[in-house]
Design a protein around this motif. Structure first.
Motif, PDB file in Angstrom:
ATOM      1  N   ARG A 103       0.811  -1.211   0.000  1.00 56.21           N
ATOM      2  CA  ARG A 103       0.000   0.000   0.000  1.00 56.21           C
ATOM      3  C   ARG A 103       0.851   1.270   0.000  1.00 56.21           C
ATOM      4  O   ARG A 103       0.527   2.242  -0.670  1.00 56.21           O
TER       5      ARG A 103
ATOM      6  N   GLY B  16       1.497   7.285   2.550  1.00 57.96           N
ATOM      7  CA  GLY B  16       0.681   6.373   3.343  1.00 57.96           C
ATOM      8  C   GLY B  16      -0.109   7.022   4.457  1.00 57.96           C
ATOM      9  O   GLY B  16      -1.196   6.571   4.797  1.00 57.96           O
TER      10      GLY B  16
ATOM     11  N   ASN C  16      -3.682   6.450  -2.866  1.00 58.43           N
ATOM     12  CA  ASN C  16      -3.467   5.288  -1.997  1.00 58.43           C
ATOM     13  C   ASN C  16      -4.523   4.224  -2.238  1.00 58.43           C
ATOM     14  O   ASN C  16      -4.234   3.019  -2.255  1.00 58.43           O
ATOM     15  N   TYR C  17      -5.752   4.667  -2.405  1.00 59.84           N
ATOM     16  CA  TYR C  17      -6.856   3.732  -2.586  1.00 59.84           C
ATOM     17  C   TYR C  17      -6.860   3.150  -3.994  1.00 59.84           C
ATOM     18  O   TYR C  17      -7.180   1.975  -4.189  1.00 59.84           O
TER      19      TYR C  17
ATOM     20  N   SER D 137      -4.579   0.354  -4.118  1.00 62.07           N
ATOM     21  CA  SER D 137      -5.014  -0.820  -3.355  1.00 62.07           C
ATOM     22  C   SER D 137      -6.054  -1.663  -4.080  1.00 62.07           C
ATOM     23  O   SER D 137      -6.330  -2.795  -3.671  1.00 62.07           O
TER      24      SER D 137
ATOM     25  N   PHE E 124      -2.322  -5.514   4.056  1.00 65.36           N
ATOM     26  CA  PHE E 124      -1.052  -5.168   3.421  1.00 65.36           C
ATOM     27  C   PHE E 124       0.110  -5.374   4.380  1.00 65.36           C
ATOM     28  O   PHE E 124       0.019  -5.085   5.574  1.00 65.36           O
TER      29      PHE E 124
ATOM     30  N   GLY F 293      -7.082  -2.509   3.443  1.00 64.91           N
ATOM     31  CA  GLY F 293      -7.274  -1.571   2.348  1.00 64.91           C
ATOM     32  C   GLY F 293      -7.902  -0.257   2.774  1.00 64.91           C
ATOM     33  O   GLY F 293      -7.650   0.779   2.177  1.00 64.91           O
TER      34      GLY F 293
END
Length: 358
Positions: free
Chosen positions: A187, A194, A201-202, A205, A222, A235
């Protein structure tokens, strides 16, 4: 700042809205209004409005479409048993939003403006807040709106708040979930984004989440980017482990994990109840061994959308294991009930976390 309210009549009758609120699902039904606020390099924040929810008109060269300068928050408004409307720790959302903006080279939205915007939307769309176990999910977000092609921070931004009535986050309601531990995807890495709540970030994922779904799992877990050994987060949620001595263990924040407001609240409630909470690295190998030996009695994930969800089964490439009897353990249940009770006004708010709307 005063947000200008542009008159708007709802296209939906009260009976139609009531029917939708009986089973709203999650993230599919939206309220009548949205709040917008603009930022430009010459004027700063200006032009605050509460108006009918409507599409944005964006130039094809809009910076967010090319360079992904975007951040968001997730929070909820609740209707208590006595009819009051409350928000849960919205100041923390405002603070995290500002920190995300710093990381993404975006202008800071003053925390008081963030709160004013959220309150303005909740006030005008308060009839959309479900009774019972439902809530009004609020999505404040900001994106770069300047039209240009070039790798630099934009000079124009739009801040917006939208809302949707929601029920349970996971299908079937609050029950233990099954997770997939990914050894193919990470991630976030040290020095990355992060700790910021940004769309990138999403997006990164989603392929891991799709992998989890193919293996019949609800969520992905993760591991760290450097060694692919240390558990970080799910996630969209933080993770806790309840040990056989009654203590709680959770991975430490360090720039690669989102500082969850629910996570912070769980830590405070656990310590208030006399439980030891340890923030330290925890490997997947240790989790697997401790689940087999019984040292790990419970595991749960937490976040704004799902609140607290027990993890019953863990799957990975080459095998799987259960957490105890794969049910919801007593510590998980107690912490969830207390947190939800505070949010809904049925448990005393000793920490002053509830923000009541006038």
């Amino acid at each position: 700042m005063t947000f200008a309210v542009i008159p708007h009549s709802s296209p939906m009758s009260p009976d139609q809205r009531a029917a939708l609120l009986e089973n709203p699902g999650f993230g599919r039904i939206f309220t009548d209004h949205m709040v917008t606020l603009k930022w430009t390099a010459d004027l700063g924040w200006h032009d605050g409005k509460v108006a009918a929810r409507a599409p944005f008109q964006l130039d094809p060269a809009c910076a967010v479409l090319h360079y992904s300068q975007e951040i968001f928050e997730g929070m909820k408004a609740y209707r208590t048993q006595d009819g009051q409307i409350t928000l849960f720790r919205p100041e923390e959302n405002a603070r995290r939003f500002a920190e995300s903006a710093d990381r993404m080279a975006m202008p800071r939205l003053p925390e008081n403006l963030f709160l004013e915007a959220v309150e303005a939307l909740v006030q005008i769309d308060r009839d959309w807040i479900p009774d019972g176990e439902g809530s009004l999910y609020l999505r404040p977000f900001m994106f770069a709106s300047e039209a240009f092609l070039g790798v630099r921070p934009a000079a124009e931004y739009i801040f917006c708040v939208i809302a949707c009535p929601v029920g349970a986050y996971f299908k079937g309601g609050a029950k233990p979930v099954t997770v997939w531990v990914s050894d193919s995807y990470t991630r976030a890495a040290s020095g990355g984004t992060g700790a910021a709540k940004c769309g990138g970030n999403y997006a990164a994922s989603l392929i891991a989440q799709a992998e989890a779904s193919r293996h019949g799992c609800d969520q992905v877990v993760f591991l760290d980017a450097a060694e692919h050994r240390w558990i970080e987060e799910l996630g969209g949620m933080n993770i806790f482990f309840v040990m056989d001595d009654g203590s709680l263990l959770t991975p430490p924040l360090g720039g690669t994990i989102l500082p969850g407001i629910t996570r912070n609240s769980i830590i405070a409630l656990a310590r208030q109840a006399g439980l030891t909470v340890v923030e330290q690295p925890y490997s997947f190998e240790s989790w697997r061994a401790d689940a087999a030996s019984g040292r790990v009695r419970e595991t749960f994930a937490c976040g704004t959308a799902a609140v607290v969800a027990a993890i019953g089964e863990v799957r990975f490439e080459g095998g799987s294991f259960q957490i105890a009897d794969a049910g919801t353990g007593p510590v998980t249940s107690r912490l969830r009930d207390e947190l939800v009770g505070i949010q809904r006004g049925t448990v005393p708010d000793q920490a002053g976390w509830l923000h009541r709307l006038r």
